[in-house]
Structures are given as C-alpha cells and as structure tokens.
Design a protein around this motif. Structure first.
Motif, PDB file in Angstrom:
ATOM      1  N   PHE A   1      12.801 -16.511 -11.821  1.00 18.64           N
ATOM      2  CA  PHE A   1      11.376 -16.739 -11.615  1.00 18.64           C
ATOM      3  C   PHE A   1      11.066 -16.676 -10.127  1.00 18.64           C
ATOM      4  CE2 PHE A   1      12.057 -18.662 -15.764  1.00 18.64           C
ATOM      5  CZ  PHE A   1      10.990 -18.116 -16.469  1.00 18.64           C
ATOM      6  N   THR A   2       9.929 -16.055  -9.811  1.00 13.99           N
ATOM      7  CA  THR A   2       9.506 -15.906  -8.431  1.00 13.99           C
ATOM      8  C   THR A   2       8.396 -16.909  -8.145  1.00 13.99           C
ATOM      9  OG1 THR A   2       9.979 -13.561  -8.581  1.00 13.99           O
ATOM     10  CG2 THR A   2       8.659 -14.239  -6.734  1.00 13.99           C
ATOM     11  N   ASN A   3       8.424 -17.410  -6.947  1.00 19.05           N
ATOM     12  CA  ASN A   3       7.365 -18.294  -6.479  1.00 19.05           C
ATOM     13  C   ASN A   3       6.021 -17.545  -6.597  1.00 19.05           C
ATOM     14  OD1 ASN A   3       5.614 -19.899  -5.051  1.00 19.05           O
ATOM     15  ND2 ASN A   3       6.894 -19.992  -3.201  1.00 19.05           N
ATOM     16  N   PRO A   4       4.981 -18.166  -7.167  1.00 18.57           N
ATOM     17  CA  PRO A   4       3.694 -17.473  -7.317  1.00 18.57           C
ATOM     18  C   PRO A   4       3.140 -16.924  -6.004  1.00 18.57           C
ATOM     19  CG  PRO A   4       3.687 -19.487  -8.597  1.00 18.57           C
ATOM     20  CD  PRO A   4       4.948 -19.489  -7.792  1.00 18.57           C
ATOM     21  N   LEU A   5       3.319 -17.634  -4.906  1.00 20.56           N
ATOM     22  CA  LEU A   5       2.830 -17.161  -3.615  1.00 20.56           C
ATOM     23  C   LEU A   5       3.593 -15.899  -3.190  1.00 20.56           C
ATOM     24  CD1 LEU A   5       0.946 -17.589  -1.245  1.00 20.56           C
ATOM     25  CD2 LEU A   5       2.697 -19.063  -0.218  1.00 20.56           C
ATOM     26  N   THR A   6       4.901 -15.915  -3.397  1.00 15.01           N
ATOM     27  CA  THR A   6       5.724 -14.738  -3.088  1.00 15.01           C
ATOM     28  C   THR A   6       5.319 -13.564  -3.970  1.00 15.01           C
ATOM     29  OG1 THR A   6       7.555 -16.197  -2.524  1.00 15.01           O
ATOM     30  CG2 THR A   6       8.080 -13.889  -2.885  1.00 15.01           C
ATOM     31  N   PHE A   7       5.080 -13.853  -5.234  1.00 13.71           N
ATOM     32  CA  PHE A   7       4.651 -12.791  -6.156  1.00 13.71           C
ATOM     33  C   PHE A   7       3.353 -12.153  -5.676  1.00 13.71           C
ATOM     34  CE2 PHE A   7       2.039 -11.572  -9.805  1.00 13.71           C
ATOM     35  CZ  PHE A   7       2.833 -10.555 -10.330  1.00 13.71           C
ATOM     36  N   LEU A   8       2.385 -12.965  -5.293  1.00  9.88           N
ATOM     37  CA  LEU A   8       1.102 -12.429  -4.814  1.00  9.88           C
ATOM     38  C   LEU A   8       1.278 -11.618  -3.534  1.00  9.88           C
ATOM     39  CD1 LEU A   8      -1.309 -15.410  -5.512  1.00  9.88           C
ATOM     40  CD2 LEU A   8      -1.191 -13.228  -6.713  1.00  9.88           C
ATOM     41  N   GLN A   9       2.143 -12.077  -2.647  1.00  6.29           N
ATOM     42  CA  GLN A   9       2.397 -11.336  -1.412  1.00  6.29           C
ATOM     43  C   GLN A   9       3.040  -9.979  -1.721  1.00  6.29           C
ATOM     44  OE1 GLN A   9       4.798 -14.186   0.684  1.00  6.29           O
ATOM     45  NE2 GLN A   9       3.021 -15.082   1.770  1.00  6.29           N
ATOM     46  N   GLN A  10       3.992  -9.975  -2.621  1.00  7.62           N
ATOM     47  CA  GLN A  10       4.657  -8.719  -2.990  1.00  7.62           C
ATOM     48  C   GLN A  10       3.678  -7.776  -3.680  1.00  7.62           C
ATOM     49  OE1 GLN A  10       7.921 -10.055  -5.396  1.00  7.62           O
ATOM     50  NE2 GLN A  10       9.245 -10.512  -3.632  1.00  7.62           N
ATOM     51  N   THR A  11       2.835  -8.336  -4.540  1.00  6.96           N
ATOM     52  CA  THR A  11       1.851  -7.519  -5.240  1.00  6.96           C
ATOM     53  C   THR A  11       0.880  -6.885  -4.246  1.00  6.96           C
ATOM     54  OG1 THR A  11       2.004  -8.940  -7.171  1.00  6.96           O
ATOM     55  CG2 THR A  11       0.066  -7.524  -7.018  1.00  6.96           C
ATOM     56  N   ARG A  12       0.393  -7.696  -3.301  1.00  7.78           N
ATOM     57  CA  ARG A  12      -0.540  -7.181  -2.293  1.00  7.78           C
ATOM     58  C   ARG A  12       0.127  -6.090  -1.456  1.00  7.78           C
ATOM     59  NH1 ARG A  12      -3.901 -10.492   2.256  1.00  7.78           N
ATOM     60  NH2 ARG A  12      -5.482  -8.897   2.508  1.00  7.78           N
ATOM     61  N   SER A  13       1.396  -6.288  -1.130  1.00 10.69           N
ATOM     62  CA  SER A  13       2.143  -5.299  -0.357  1.00 10.69           C
ATOM     63  C   SER A  13       2.250  -3.979  -1.127  1.00 10.69           C
ATOM     64  CB  SER A  13       3.527  -5.837  -0.037  1.00 10.69           C
ATOM     65  OG  SER A  13       4.336  -4.854   0.538  1.00 10.69           O
ATOM     66  N   GLU A  14       2.547  -4.063  -2.420  1.00  9.41           N
ATOM     67  CA  GLU A  14       2.671  -2.847  -3.239  1.00  9.41           C
ATOM     68  C   GLU A  14       1.320  -2.143  -3.401  1.00  9.41           C
ATOM     69  OE1 GLU A  14       5.409  -1.285  -4.422  1.00  9.41           O
ATOM     70  OE2 GLU A  14       6.520  -2.786  -3.261  1.00  9.41           O
ATOM     71  N   VAL A  15       0.255  -2.903  -3.607  1.00  7.79           N
ATOM     72  CA  VAL A  15      -1.075  -2.310  -3.775  1.00  7.79           C
ATOM     73  C   VAL A  15      -1.502  -1.609  -2.497  1.00  7.79           C
ATOM     74  CG1 VAL A  15      -3.523  -2.860  -4.119  1.00  7.79           C
ATOM     75  CG2 VAL A  15      -1.794  -3.856  -5.615  1.00  7.79           C
ATOM     76  N   SER A  16      -1.101  -2.134  -1.342  1.00  8.77           N
ATOM     77  CA  SER A  16      -1.481  -1.494  -0.078  1.00  8.77           C
ATOM     78  C   SER A  16      -0.799  -0.141   0.095  1.00  8.77           C
ATOM     79  CB  SER A  16      -1.151  -2.406   1.101  1.00  8.77           C
ATOM     80  OG  SER A  16       0.242  -2.517   1.269  1.00  8.77           O
ATOM     81  N   LYS A  17       0.279   0.119  -0.656  1.00  4.40           N
ATOM     82  CA  LYS A  17       0.986   1.398  -0.574  1.00  4.40           C
ATOM     83  C   LYS A  17       0.342   2.483  -1.436  1.00  4.40           C
ATOM     84  CE  LYS A  17       5.449  -0.888   0.052  1.00  4.40           C
ATOM     85  NZ  LYS A  17       6.781  -1.105  -0.551  1.00  4.40           N
ATOM     86  N   VAL A  18      -0.595   2.095  -2.289  1.00  2.87           N
ATOM     87  CA  VAL A  18      -1.238   3.059  -3.189  1.00  2.87           C
ATOM     88  C   VAL A  18      -2.101   4.006  -2.384  1.00  2.87           C
ATOM     89  CG1 VAL A  18      -2.893   3.315  -5.074  1.00  2.87           C
ATOM     90  CG2 VAL A  18      -1.216   1.464  -5.134  1.00  2.87           C
ATOM     91  N   VAL A  19      -1.976   5.300  -2.663  1.00  4.25           N
ATOM     92  CA  VAL A  19      -2.806   6.302  -2.013  1.00  4.25           C
ATOM     93  C   VAL A  19      -3.851   6.732  -3.031  1.00  4.25           C
ATOM     94  CG1 VAL A  19      -2.853   8.564  -0.916  1.00  4.25           C
ATOM     95  CG2 VAL A  19      -0.884   7.063  -0.608  1.00  4.25           C
ATOM     96  N   TRP A  20      -5.095   6.378  -2.770  1.00  2.00           N
ATOM     97  CA  TRP A  20      -6.165   6.690  -3.699  1.00  2.00           C
ATOM     98  C   TRP A  20      -6.635   8.118  -3.486  1.00  2.00           C
ATOM     99  CZ3 TRP A  20      -6.730   3.413  -7.512  1.00  2.00           C
ATOM    100  CH2 TRP A  20      -6.310   2.105  -7.326  1.00  2.00           C
ATOM    101  N   PRO A  21      -6.955   8.839  -4.564  1.00  2.00           N
ATOM    102  CA  PRO A  21      -7.422  10.225  -4.406  1.00  2.00           C
ATOM    103  C   PRO A  21      -8.824  10.254  -3.798  1.00  2.00           C
ATOM    104  CG  PRO A  21      -7.580   9.547  -6.692  1.00  2.00           C
ATOM    105  CD  PRO A  21      -6.894   8.437  -5.963  1.00  2.00           C
ATOM    106  N   THR A  22      -9.103  11.365  -3.122  1.00  2.00           N
ATOM    107  CA  THR A  22     -10.439  11.533  -2.557  1.00  2.00           C
ATOM    108  C   THR A  22     -11.405  11.923  -3.667  1.00  2.00           C
ATOM    109  OG1 THR A  22     -10.112  13.883  -2.129  1.00  2.00           O
ATOM    110  CG2 THR A  22      -9.463  12.345  -0.366  1.00  2.00           C
ATOM    111  N   ARG A  23     -12.691  11.831  -3.370  1.00  2.00           N
ATOM    112  CA  ARG A  23     -13.710  12.203  -4.355  1.00  2.00           C
ATOM    113  C   ARG A  23     -13.529  13.663  -4.781  1.00  2.00           C
ATOM    114  NH1 ARG A  23     -18.744  10.132  -5.813  1.00  2.00           N
ATOM    115  NH2 ARG A  23     -18.424   8.453  -4.327  1.00  2.00           N
ATOM    116  N   ARG A  24     -13.205  14.526  -3.830  1.00  2.00           N
ATOM    117  CA  ARG A  24     -13.011  15.948  -4.140  1.00  2.00           C
ATOM    118  C   ARG A  24     -11.813  16.150  -5.071  1.00  2.00           C
ATOM    119  NH1 ARG A  24     -11.034  20.867  -2.848  1.00  2.00           N
ATOM    120  NH2 ARG A  24     -12.504  22.522  -2.392  1.00  2.00           N
ATOM    121  N   GLU A  25     -10.711  15.450  -4.810  1.00  2.00           N
ATOM    122  CA  GLU A  25      -9.530  15.568  -5.664  1.00  2.00           C
ATOM    123  C   GLU A  25      -9.835  15.114  -7.088  1.00  2.00           C
ATOM    124  OE1 GLU A  25      -5.861  14.849  -2.522  1.00  2.00           O
ATOM    125  OE2 GLU A  25      -6.879  13.115  -3.404  1.00  2.00           O
TER     126      GLU A  25
END
Length: 71
Positions: free
Chosen positions: A3-27
């Motif tokens: 089990f992961t500490n909830p605070l650690t889980f949220l930090q890891q989740t935020r870190s992973e979401v920041s790596k997402v590259v969103w497509p442009t409107r044209r794409e």
C-alpha cells in the motif's frame, strides 16, 4: 500487495499526468476526419460486397428454381 501513502500516490499521479502530451486542435481535427473517411470507405466496401453476394445468391437460387420448373 504494498500500500502506498495517499499523499505519495497523489504526487506520483500528478507527476505522471504532467508527462502527458495532449494533441493540438489540428491533430484532433485531422485524426477525426481520417476516422470518418475510413469508416465511410469501409461502409461502402462492405455494402458493395453485400450487394455482390446477394446478386450471386439470387442467381444461384434462380437457377435452382428454373431446374425445378423443368421437371
């Protein structure tokens, strides 16, 4: 299962979401149009195949009906 500490889980989740590259409107627009175009091409293809199979089956059944009438 560890089990992961909830605070650690949220930090890891935020870190992973920041790596997402969103497509442009044209794409998004281009890929959406490609999906619709390929769906239309697929629909036309399968419609033509269906028509050809139906015509062939009708011909075969008509031959059988003619043969039955000759008896």
């Amino acid at each position: 299962m560890a089990f992961t500490n909830p605070l650690t889980f949220l930090q890891q989740t935020r870190s992973e979401v920041s790596k997402v590259v969103w497509p442009t409107r044209r794409e998004v627009l281009v890929t959406t149009l490609m999906v619709f175009a390929l769906a239309m091409i697929g629909a036309l293809f399968f419609s033509l195949v269906d028509i050809l199979i139906r015509m062939g089956l009708e011909q075969v059944l008509a031959l059988g009906e003619r043969a039955e009438n000759l008896r």
